[in-house]
Design an enzyme around this catalytic site. Structure first.
Site, PDB file in Angstrom:
ATOM      1  N   ASN A  66       2.507  12.700  -8.109  1.00 26.86           N
ATOM      2  CA  ASN A  66       2.221  11.967  -6.873  1.00 26.86           C
ATOM      3  C   ASN A  66       1.350  10.730  -7.076  1.00 26.86           C
ATOM      4  OD1 ASN A  66       1.802  11.761  -3.821  1.00 26.86           O
ATOM      5  ND2 ASN A  66      -0.284  12.004  -4.589  1.00 26.86           N
TER       6      ASN A  66
ATOM      7  N   TYR B 241       5.993  -2.568  -7.850  1.00 26.17           N
ATOM      8  CA  TYR B 241       5.966  -1.323  -7.073  1.00 26.17           C
ATOM      9  C   TYR B 241       7.387  -0.819  -6.765  1.00 26.17           C
ATOM     10  CZ  TYR B 241       4.645   2.169  -3.600  1.00 26.17           C
ATOM     11  OH  TYR B 241       4.510   3.344  -2.907  1.00 26.17           O
TER      12      TYR B 241
HETATM   13  P1  NAD Z   1      -3.859   6.894  -2.301  1.00 28.39           P
HETATM   14  O1  NAD Z   1      -4.269   5.569  -2.838  1.00 28.39           O
HETATM   15  O2  NAD Z   1      -4.510   7.404  -1.057  1.00 28.39           O
HETATM   16  O3  NAD Z   1      -4.010   8.006  -3.451  1.00 28.39           O
HETATM   17  C1  NAD Z   1      -3.560   7.731  -4.748  1.00 28.39           C
HETATM   18  C2  NAD Z   1      -3.888   8.867  -5.670  1.00 28.39           C
HETATM   19  O4  NAD Z   1      -3.525   8.450  -6.983  1.00 28.39           O
HETATM   20  C3  NAD Z   1      -5.366   9.207  -5.695  1.00 28.39           C
HETATM   21  O5  NAD Z   1      -5.531  10.610  -5.758  1.00 28.39           O
HETATM   22  C4  NAD Z   1      -5.867   8.593  -6.992  1.00 28.39           C
HETATM   23  O6  NAD Z   1      -6.878   9.355  -7.632  1.00 28.39           O
HETATM   24  C5  NAD Z   1      -4.624   8.595  -7.850  1.00 28.39           C
HETATM   25  N1  NAD Z   1      -4.715   7.491  -8.801  1.00 28.39           N
HETATM   26  C6  NAD Z   1      -4.824   6.166  -8.533  1.00 28.39           C
HETATM   27  N2  NAD Z   1      -4.941   5.474  -9.691  1.00 28.39           N
HETATM   28  C7  NAD Z   1      -4.918   6.395 -10.698  1.00 28.39           C
HETATM   29  C8  NAD Z   1      -4.992   6.321 -12.112  1.00 28.39           C
HETATM   30  N3  NAD Z   1      -5.108   5.161 -12.755  1.00 28.39           N
HETATM   31  N4  NAD Z   1      -4.912   7.473 -12.819  1.00 28.39           N
HETATM   32  C9  NAD Z   1      -4.779   8.657 -12.203  1.00 28.39           C
HETATM   33  N5  NAD Z   1      -4.698   8.798 -10.867  1.00 28.39           N
HETATM   34  C10 NAD Z   1      -4.770   7.686 -10.131  1.00 28.39           C
HETATM   35  O7  NAD Z   1      -2.295   6.817  -2.164  1.00 28.39           O
HETATM   36  P2  NAD Z   1      -1.229   7.540  -1.201  1.00 28.39           P
HETATM   37  O8  NAD Z   1      -0.891   6.570  -0.136  1.00 28.39           O
HETATM   38  O9  NAD Z   1      -1.636   8.914  -0.856  1.00 28.39           O
HETATM   39  O10 NAD Z   1      -0.002   7.549  -2.209  1.00 28.39           O
HETATM   40  C11 NAD Z   1       0.392   8.683  -2.952  1.00 28.39           C
HETATM   41  C12 NAD Z   1       1.791   8.447  -3.442  1.00 28.39           C
HETATM   42  O11 NAD Z   1       2.638   8.193  -2.305  1.00 28.39           O
HETATM   43  C13 NAD Z   1       1.947   7.236  -4.363  1.00 28.39           C
HETATM   44  O12 NAD Z   1       2.857   7.542  -5.388  1.00 28.39           O
HETATM   45  C14 NAD Z   1       2.515   6.168  -3.435  1.00 28.39           C
HETATM   46  O13 NAD Z   1       3.277   5.225  -4.143  1.00 28.39           O
HETATM   47  C15 NAD Z   1       3.372   7.008  -2.517  1.00 28.39           C
HETATM   48  N6  NAD Z   1       3.680   6.395  -1.216  1.00 28.39           N
HETATM   49  C16 NAD Z   1       2.707   6.132  -0.302  1.00 28.39           C
HETATM   50  C17 NAD Z   1       3.055   5.553   0.911  1.00 28.39           C
HETATM   51  C18 NAD Z   1       2.024   5.248   1.976  1.00 28.39           C
HETATM   52  O14 NAD Z   1       2.359   4.556   2.960  1.00 28.39           O
HETATM   53  N7  NAD Z   1       0.795   5.727   1.866  1.00 28.39           N
HETATM   54  C19 NAD Z   1       4.387   5.240   1.189  1.00 28.39           C
HETATM   55  C20 NAD Z   1       5.355   5.525   0.230  1.00 28.39           C
HETATM   56  C21 NAD Z   1       4.988   6.114  -0.973  1.00 28.39           C
END
Ligand code: NAD
Length: 241
Positions: A84, A149
């Site tokens: 994730n 991305y």
């Molecule tokens: P967020 O930024 O709230 O959380 C990201 C997580 O990734 C955190 O737990 C962080 O510790 C971890 N992370 C970041 N950089 C890191 C690194 N260098 N090494 C290890 N861990 C790392 O993000 P989110 O919005 O919860 O997104 C989670 C997933 O969902 C991602 O893959 C994102 O692409 C995807 N996503 C999010 C959305 C949205 O609108 N929030 C939409 C589509 C997809």
């Protein structure tokens, strides 16, 4: 013993909610964050649940293999891996540089590759397993800036479909969830009018909640989803961009 799920990027947003939901549903959860401080902060929010936090570099093959082996040995199995962790981007293409491109690809693509391989070795030996990836709606539509991305999420989709075919014979299912705009910290920080405008463009008239995504993961991990593999499940309220 309860089933064991490993979840990367579990310290906030979608990942934290997924850790919580899996733990509440009887899984022993090992989650990963990027730093000890953020892992500790998440652990404080998960008080009382059967969870452990780690901050191993997700692209360090040897360390991840060691971690996953140790988890499987201690717990008796490693049943579910959820890749994730991910970072997004908005930089215009003409200002893009290779360092930025590589950094995003490393977390969003190389890390799932490393973690999936480390988990698959164990899952093949134990005769079952589920690998789930976090894709995005940008893996269908692309986006008008931050090219790495959508490229990374297209790669995640390719990895999902390919590993589903390659690992299916070992009883390992591989699926992805493709969230639309989801109310994590980044979206919550936007002005209310902007979130309202975004919501009006979505047929269900709201952005997604982290729990919407977490429930999709919970279903795909379950035995009820036993004949689903190679799927990329949109959880986006039918957003079209
Ligand atoms: P967020 O930024 O709230 O959380 C990201 C997580 O990734 C955190 O737990 C962080 O510790 C971890 N992370 C970041 N950089 C890191 C690194 N260098 N090494 C290890 N861990 C790392 O993000 P989110 O919005 O919860 O997104 C989670 C997933 O969902 C991602 O893959 C994102 O692409 C995807 N996503 C999010 C959305 C949205 O609108 N929030 C939409 C589509 C997809």
């Amino acid at each position: 013993m309860s089933k064991t799920a490993v979840i990367t990027g579990g310290t906030r947003g979608i990942g934290l909610e997924t850790v919580r939901l899996f733990a509440e549903n009887g899984y022993h959860v090992v989650f990963y964050g990027s730093r000890k401080e953020t892992v500790d902060k998440a652990l404080a929010q998960l008080d009382g649940l059967e969870v452990e936090g780690k901050w191993t570099d997700l692209t360090d093959e040897e360390a991840i293999r060691r971690d996953f082996r140790q988890i499987a040995e201690t717990r008796g199995s490693l049943d579910v891996l959820i890749n994730n962790a991910g970072i997004s981007d908005r930089q215009p293409f003409l200002d893009y540089d290779l360092e930025r491109f590589d950094r995003i690809m490393r977390l969003n693509v190389t890390a799932p590759y490393v973690c999936s391989q480390a988990a698959a070795v164990i899952m093949k030996d134990q005769g079952h397993g589920v690998i789930l990836n976090t894709s995005s709606m940008v893996g269908t539509y692309g986006q008008p800036a931050g090219v790495a991305y959508p490229v990374s999420k297209w790669a995640v989709n390719g990895m999902t479909k390919s590993l589903a075919r390659e690992l299916g014979p070992f009883n390992i299912r591989v699926n992805a969830v493709a969230p639309g705009v989801t109310a994590t910290d980044m979206v919550r920080a936007l002005p209310e009018e902007m979130v309202e405008r975004i919501s009006q463009g979505i047929p269900l008239r709201r952005v997604g909640e982290p729990s919407d995504i977490a429930h999709a993961f919970l279903f795909l991990a379950s035995d009820e989803a036993g004949y689903i593999t190679g799927a990329i499940l949109p959880v986006d309220g039918a957003t079209q961009v």
